[in-house]
Write a protein that holds these residues in place. Structure first.
Motif, PDB file in Angstrom:
ATOM      1  N   TRP B 401       0.836  -1.209   0.000  1.00  0.00           N
ATOM      2  CA  TRP B 401       0.000   0.000   0.000  1.00  0.00           C
ATOM      3  C   TRP B 401       0.865   1.251   0.000  1.00  0.00           C
ATOM      4  O   TRP B 401       0.516   2.257  -0.622  1.00  0.00           O
ATOM      5  CB  TRP B 401      -0.954   0.004   1.200  1.00  0.00           C
ATOM      6  N   GLY B 402       1.982   1.177   0.712  1.00  0.00           N
ATOM      7  CA  GLY B 402       2.901   2.306   0.737  1.00  0.00           C
ATOM      8  C   GLY B 402       3.391   2.657  -0.665  1.00  0.00           C
ATOM      9  O   GLY B 402       3.427   3.826  -1.050  1.00  0.00           O
ATOM     10  N   SER B 403       3.740   1.616  -1.430  1.00  0.00           N
ATOM     11  CA  SER B 403       4.233   1.868  -2.782  1.00  0.00           C
ATOM     12  C   SER B 403       3.149   2.503  -3.642  1.00  0.00           C
ATOM     13  O   SER B 403       3.392   3.456  -4.388  1.00  0.00           O
ATOM     14  CB  SER B 403       4.697   0.561  -3.425  1.00  0.00           C
ATOM     15  N   LEU B 404       1.942   1.965  -3.538  1.00  0.00           N
ATOM     16  CA  LEU B 404       0.819   2.553  -4.286  1.00  0.00           C
ATOM     17  C   LEU B 404       0.676   4.041  -3.960  1.00  0.00           C
ATOM     18  O   LEU B 404       0.568   4.888  -4.842  1.00  0.00           O
ATOM     19  CB  LEU B 404      -0.492   1.840  -3.932  1.00  0.00           C
ATOM     20  N   LEU B 405       0.669   4.327  -2.652  1.00  0.00           N
ATOM     21  CA  LEU B 405       0.477   5.719  -2.226  1.00  0.00           C
ATOM     22  C   LEU B 405       1.681   6.569  -2.590  1.00  0.00           C
ATOM     23  O   LEU B 405       1.538   7.756  -2.928  1.00  0.00           O
ATOM     24  CB  LEU B 405       0.205   5.767  -0.722  1.00  0.00           C
ATOM     25  N   GLY B 406       2.864   5.968  -2.527  1.00  0.00           N
ATOM     26  CA  GLY B 406       4.072   6.683  -2.922  1.00  0.00           C
ATOM     27  C   GLY B 406       4.000   7.090  -4.387  1.00  0.00           C
ATOM     28  O   GLY B 406       4.310   8.229  -4.757  1.00  0.00           O
ATOM     29  N   LEU B 407       3.550   6.151  -5.224  1.00  0.00           N
ATOM     30  CA  LEU B 407       3.393   6.440  -6.652  1.00  0.00           C
ATOM     31  C   LEU B 407       2.391   7.566  -6.870  1.00  0.00           C
ATOM     32  O   LEU B 407       2.624   8.494  -7.651  1.00  0.00           O
ATOM     33  CB  LEU B 407       2.916   5.185  -7.392  1.00  0.00           C
ATOM     34  N   MET B 408       1.268   7.469  -6.150  1.00  0.00           N
ATOM     35  CA  MET B 408       0.247   8.507  -6.283  1.00  0.00           C
ATOM     36  C   MET B 408       0.830   9.868  -5.891  1.00  0.00           C
ATOM     37  O   MET B 408       0.593  10.880  -6.570  1.00  0.00           O
ATOM     38  CB  MET B 408      -0.955   8.168  -5.400  1.00  0.00           C
ATOM     39  N   THR B 409       1.562   9.879  -4.787  1.00  0.00           N
ATOM     40  CA  THR B 409       2.168  11.121  -4.310  1.00  0.00           C
ATOM     41  C   THR B 409       3.112  11.701  -5.371  1.00  0.00           C
ATOM     42  O   THR B 409       3.079  12.901  -5.674  1.00  0.00           O
ATOM     43  CB  THR B 409       2.961  10.846  -3.022  1.00  0.00           C
ATOM     44  N   TRP B 410       3.959  10.833  -5.926  1.00  0.00           N
ATOM     45  CA  TRP B 410       4.919  11.257  -6.943  1.00  0.00           C
ATOM     46  C   TRP B 410       4.190  11.832  -8.159  1.00  0.00           C
ATOM     47  O   TRP B 410       4.559  12.865  -8.706  1.00  0.00           O
ATOM     48  CB  TRP B 410       5.770  10.046  -7.343  1.00  0.00           C
ATOM     49  N   TRP B 411       3.075  11.158  -8.517  1.00  0.00           N
ATOM     50  CA  TRP B 411       2.298  11.572  -9.684  1.00  0.00           C
ATOM     51  C   TRP B 411       1.622  12.917  -9.430  1.00  0.00           C
ATOM     52  O   TRP B 411       1.583  13.792 -10.285  1.00  0.00           O
ATOM     53  CB  TRP B 411       1.280  10.473 -10.005  1.00  0.00           C
ATOM     54  N   LEU B 412       1.084  13.095  -8.189  1.00  0.00           N
ATOM     55  CA  LEU B 412       0.356  14.329  -7.856  1.00  0.00           C
ATOM     56  C   LEU B 412       1.298  15.508  -7.687  1.00  0.00           C
ATOM     57  O   LEU B 412       1.000  16.618  -8.116  1.00  0.00           O
ATOM     58  CB  LEU B 412      -0.450  14.149  -6.571  1.00  0.00           C
ATOM     59  N   GLY B 414       4.864  15.384  -8.201  1.00  0.00           N
ATOM     60  CA  GLY B 414       6.086  15.373  -9.001  1.00  0.00           C
ATOM     61  C   GLY B 414       7.374  15.337  -8.203  1.00  0.00           C
ATOM     62  O   GLY B 414       8.430  15.711  -8.715  1.00  0.00           O
ATOM     63  N   SER B 415       7.291  14.885  -6.946  1.00  0.00           N
ATOM     64  CA  SER B 415       8.501  14.854  -6.132  1.00  0.00           C
ATOM     65  C   SER B 415       8.833  13.420  -5.730  1.00  0.00           C
ATOM     66  O   SER B 415       8.072  12.763  -5.008  1.00  0.00           O
ATOM     67  CB  SER B 415       8.311  15.713  -4.876  1.00  0.00           C
ATOM     68  N   THR B 416       9.993  12.916  -6.195  1.00  0.00           N
ATOM     69  CA  THR B 416      10.408  11.566  -5.834  1.00  0.00           C
ATOM     70  C   THR B 416      10.661  11.461  -4.326  1.00  0.00           C
ATOM     71  O   THR B 416      10.287  10.483  -3.678  1.00  0.00           O
ATOM     72  CB  THR B 416      11.704  11.179  -6.579  1.00  0.00           C
ATOM     73  N   ALA B 417      11.300  12.496  -3.785  1.00  0.00           N
ATOM     74  CA  ALA B 417      11.630  12.468  -2.362  1.00  0.00           C
ATOM     75  C   ALA B 417      10.355  12.366  -1.511  1.00  0.00           C
ATOM     76  O   ALA B 417      10.277  11.560  -0.569  1.00  0.00           O
ATOM     77  CB  ALA B 417      12.421  13.726  -1.984  1.00  0.00           C
ATOM     78  N   LEU B 418       9.357  13.161  -1.877  1.00  0.00           N
ATOM     79  CA  LEU B 418       8.091  13.119  -1.130  1.00  0.00           C
ATOM     80  C   LEU B 418       7.453  11.727  -1.246  1.00  0.00           C
ATOM     81  O   LEU B 418       6.917  11.186  -0.279  1.00  0.00           O
ATOM     82  CB  LEU B 418       7.142  14.201  -1.667  1.00  0.00           C
ATOM     83  N   GLY B 419       7.517  11.118  -2.452  1.00  0.00           N
ATOM     84  CA  GLY B 419       7.002   9.769  -2.653  1.00  0.00           C
ATOM     85  C   GLY B 419       7.704   8.768  -1.749  1.00  0.00           C
ATOM     86  O   GLY B 419       7.051   7.919  -1.120  1.00  0.00           O
ATOM     87  N   LEU B 420       9.037   8.889  -1.648  1.00  0.00           N
ATOM     88  CA  LEU B 420       9.794   7.953  -0.812  1.00  0.00           C
ATOM     89  C   LEU B 420       9.482   8.135   0.678  1.00  0.00           C
ATOM     90  O   LEU B 420       9.381   7.161   1.435  1.00  0.00           O
ATOM     91  CB  LEU B 420      11.297   8.134  -1.060  1.00  0.00           C
ATOM     92  N   VAL B 421       9.281   9.373   1.088  1.00  0.00           N
ATOM     93  CA  VAL B 421       8.884   9.626   2.489  1.00  0.00           C
ATOM     94  C   VAL B 421       7.541   8.961   2.766  1.00  0.00           C
ATOM     95  O   VAL B 421       7.325   8.354   3.813  1.00  0.00           O
ATOM     96  CB  VAL B 421       8.818  11.149   2.756  1.00  0.00           C
ATOM     97  N   MET B 422       6.632   9.052   1.793  1.00  0.00           N
ATOM     98  CA  MET B 422       5.310   8.423   1.938  1.00  0.00           C
ATOM     99  C   MET B 422       5.454   6.912   2.134  1.00  0.00           C
ATOM    100  O   MET B 422       4.850   6.333   3.051  1.00  0.00           O
ATOM    101  CB  MET B 422       4.498   8.705   0.660  1.00  0.00           C
ATOM    102  N   VAL B 423       6.234   6.265   1.268  1.00  0.00           N
ATOM    103  CA  VAL B 423       6.427   4.809   1.375  1.00  0.00           C
ATOM    104  C   VAL B 423       6.994   4.438   2.743  1.00  0.00           C
ATOM    105  O   VAL B 423       6.460   3.571   3.448  1.00  0.00           O
ATOM    106  CB  VAL B 423       7.399   4.301   0.275  1.00  0.00           C
ATOM    107  N   THR B 424       8.062   5.136   3.135  1.00  0.00           N
ATOM    108  CA  THR B 424       8.714   4.813   4.404  1.00  0.00           C
ATOM    109  C   THR B 424       7.772   5.033   5.594  1.00  0.00           C
ATOM    110  O   THR B 424       7.691   4.204   6.509  1.00  0.00           O
ATOM    111  CB  THR B 424       9.976   5.691   4.576  1.00  0.00           C
ATOM    112  N   ALA B 425       7.066   6.161   5.567  1.00  0.00           N
ATOM    113  CA  ALA B 425       6.157   6.464   6.678  1.00  0.00           C
ATOM    114  C   ALA B 425       5.052   5.408   6.780  1.00  0.00           C
ATOM    115  O   ALA B 425       4.691   4.972   7.877  1.00  0.00           O
ATOM    116  CB  ALA B 425       5.549   7.850   6.486  1.00  0.00           C
TER     117      ALA B 425
END
Lengths: 480, 480
Positions: B401-412, B414-425
């Motif tokens: 689920w983290g990866s899914l949400l990370g991808l969504m975050t990155w897509w919304l 455009g920040s890879t770092a923010l996506g990775l923080v989402m996955v980790t969190a």
């Protein structure tokens, strides 16, 4: 006579410890056996192992099927299968399979070959066989059916044909019927021909020559009346009886309300076809309540707590997926107000309080309504009265808790306007929670849906998104 | 014989409609009566009213106490009291008071005077009186106790002295005992002297001359054996029996596991002092499950859905207060990161997803563990195995689920770092949820507390605050 359940429970636990000790020793022996070099050493290892198993088998043979089921449910998968191999006995296997939970049953069936499954199935009563049938491989099932006589086959098919939540699915076919034109002496003589009455017989059914139900006779009545009393004089008429397509929840309520031990089931021509006992009802009620509790927390079914990680993931992913969708939706609601939050970061800090209090309050309302519906206490026409009451409760709570939180906000951020937005948002979100908490289950009931299913997830989704929208929307209107 | 519960239910509903119609007419008549000018007109009004009441009373007199209780629970307070005045009859009042829920009972008792309450109480069995006693005014209770003989008084005091969750509080004192040195004929003759056996008698107890339990005899055994068989030969020994201080949950599990209808209760000298029936167990299990379901949603007790707004507010404020405290705490956690959010508003948008998924996942774990503990399926020693499994499940869910949400975050954004923080969190918060979901109930069990109480609120509080802290903390470290 010292067979107290607490002591019995202790005995069970001692036995369990004993089993675990033996299993541990056996794991060691297995490990050793693998490392043995000479055939002689290997042979000794196997002998030690054999002795353990014999000991275990003796302890298990004396136990009630329900106790063995309990032990099996409490063992990790590999140990469970070792024990299952040991207990397998033609008489108990079927009973044990019926006693364990769905997940554990599956693990046990996987370890059995067709002949073993068939033997277990054949030992069961027809209503029990019908319960087990859906979990059995089709070829085994056909094989089992071929051993049944036509009447038995008809019973199994009948029992299997009723939907899960009906009386037909819960009833059994073991009962004693007597004719209405005899006296107590004849009945007593008839009963003495039995080695044992069907399990849990507290009454027998009085029928006419077409097997149509005329009345019921408790065993008690037979005991306290004189032998020459005609059955027709002492049988109870107009007692509760069921039809096979009656709703099981309704039957459960009738059993509870009228304190029944058992009741006859009759077809549409009033012929007695089966019997429902409180034992079936207890199991049913327990399972239903269990399902309610689990689904409220987002679990699809009871888990075998020693099940594989993979099974648990499968059991839980459905609700997590739904939750993710609702969370993303709520997040997009916030996203629409990012410009407001950028101007006043305190909003981000405060908004979860509004959503959280709304969720809690909404869950209180919806749970109360759902339970009242389940207990048959609410009719569709009560919706306005309930709505009015819940709105009043929400208004009081909103003003009270909202004011507290408004004061806190004012104290923390020194802004009267922000405090007032907090109060207003709290009141509005609690009103939303109350309205939805009444309307969602009432509308679902009106449209013939289960009011309980996913109610908690639904109301939380609504109060989250709604709370964010109300709070941030008010802030956008009045603060920035 | 057409007394089917669905039809009966319909009859009840028809009667209810009838009652509501009559009540409505009566309200109209009352209104009219107030507006009548002349004594003559007033008298006619009263006559019409009187006729209504008589009709109602006739319908009600034929009903089972449980049915009247059902009707009373379904009526708003003012109508309920009108009906309650009509049904009052010495034999049924006590039963009805026992059948209704706590909240409704209170409303009924408030409408009765001392003499009426006394009459209702006196009609009850001793175990029933003990159940009702805590709700009665002390002076009425003393008055009732003064009418009892010493043995009855001892029984009531005994029943009242056992804590709510023990066998002693559930048992009744109505049972038949016979001596072990007689034969079936003597027992049959003895039973025929009864007009009726105590309610729900499926077996009688065999005792020695000191009233010590030796065995149990089902009514069935008496019926299928020859009259000259000695009781000692056919009684069942080593059957389940209870002590009054046994845990009621344990007793309920024993009834379920061994499919019991009834069982004897004996004191520490093995003398039979009472009897437990499945009817008491069904009521107990229902109440316990109900309490679990309600407390999970933050309700203190079952509500009379027609109760005053004020009562509902009182029932709900406790959990709302706790929820407010945890929400404020979570809010303060966010507050500590306001400088981070000010720099990256997207964090405010995304943080509720991390908290929400953690809460859902934690609730799944804690509910499963709490239920397994309640069913006696988990021992304290299993904590490491359970922890390991739940952590593995959380890891899989977190990564997926983290990866899914990370991808969504990155897509919304455009920040890879923010996506990775989402996955980790997500991974970390689900691990926190799993760990707490296992440890909270297991530790509470070890320290002898109820693992269920407030479990949902506790885990949600933890995953909210924890989720915000992890997500915003990671963002502070890596993004700003």
């Amino acid at each position: 006579m010292s067979n107290q359940p607490d002591q019995q429970h202790e005995n069970l636990q001692t036995l369990q410890r004993h089993i675990q000790f033996l299993l541990k020793r056996q794991h060691l022996v297995d490990d050793l056996a693998k490392r043995q070099e000479t055939p002689k050493q290997r042979q000794i290892g196997q002998l030690v192992q054999q002795q353990n198993l014999t000991k275990l088998q003796q302890s298990l043979a004396e136990l009630h099927a329900a106790d063995i089921a309990y032990i099996l449910e409490n063992l990790p998968l590999d140990d469970r299968l070792i024990i299952w191999q040991l207990v397998q006995s033609k008489e108990k296997d079927g009973e044990i399979l019926l006693e364990v939970s769905d997940a554990v049953r599956e693990s046990l069936l996987e370890a059995m070959d067709s002949a073993e499954i068939k033997a277990a199935a054949i030992s069961l009563d027809m209503d029990e066989l019908a319960d087990l049938a859906p979990d059995l491989p089709q070829d085994v099932l056909n094989d089992v059916f071929s051993t049944l006589d036509p009447e038995e086959l008809a019973q199994v098919h009948a029992a299997m044909s009723y939907p899960e939540n009906t009386v037909g699915a819960l009833m059994n076919f073991d009962m004693v019927t007597v004719r209405n034109d005899v006296d107590v002496r004849v009945v007593l003589r008839y009963l003495r021909r039995f080695d044992a009455l069907p399990e849990h017989t507290d009454k027998i059914f009085v029928v006419d020559r077409d097997n149509q139900l005329l009345g019921q006779l408790t065993l008690e009545t037979l005991l306290i009346n004189q032998p020459d009393t005609p059955v027709a004089d002492i049988m109870m008429k107009d007692e509760i009886c069921f039809k096979p397509d009656d709703d099981a929840d309704m039957a459960a309520r009738a059993f509870e309300r009228y304190d029944l031990f058992s009741a006859p089931v009759m077809d549409h021509d009033k012929r007695v076809i089966g019997r429902l006992t409180v034992v079936d009802i207890v199991d049913y009620v327990r399972e239903e309540d269990e399902r309610d509790i689990l689904s409220q927390a987002g679990l699809r079914e009871e888990e075998d707590i020693f099940a594989s990680v993979w099974r648990s993931v499968k059991n839980r992913w459905g609700w997590l997926a739904i939750n993710m969708c609702t969370a993303i939706f709520a997040s997009r609601v916030i996203g629409a107000f990012e410009h407001t939050i950028a101007q006043l970061v305190a909003l981000a800090t405060l908004m979860p309080i509004v959503a959280g209090m709304g969720g809690n309050s909404g869950n209180q309302t919806i749970t109360m309504i759902v339970r009242a519906i389940a207990m048959g206490k609410v009719k569709a026409s009560a919706v306005y009265r309930l709505l009015r009451k819940e709105v009043e409760v929400a208004l009081i709570n909103g003003v009270f808790w909202g004011s507290l939180l408004g004061l806190m906000t004012w104290w923390l951020y020194g802004s009267t306007a922000l405090g007032l937005v907090m109060v207003t948002a709290m009141i509005l979100n609690l009103l939303l929670a109350a309205t939805a908490g009444v309307l969602i289950p009432m509308l679902r009931m009106r449209f013939g849906k289960d009011p309980a299913l996913g109610s908690s997830v639904l109301i939380t989704a609504l109060t989250d998104s709604g709370g964010f929208f109300i709070f941030l929307g008010l802030a956008t209107l009045f603060l920035v």
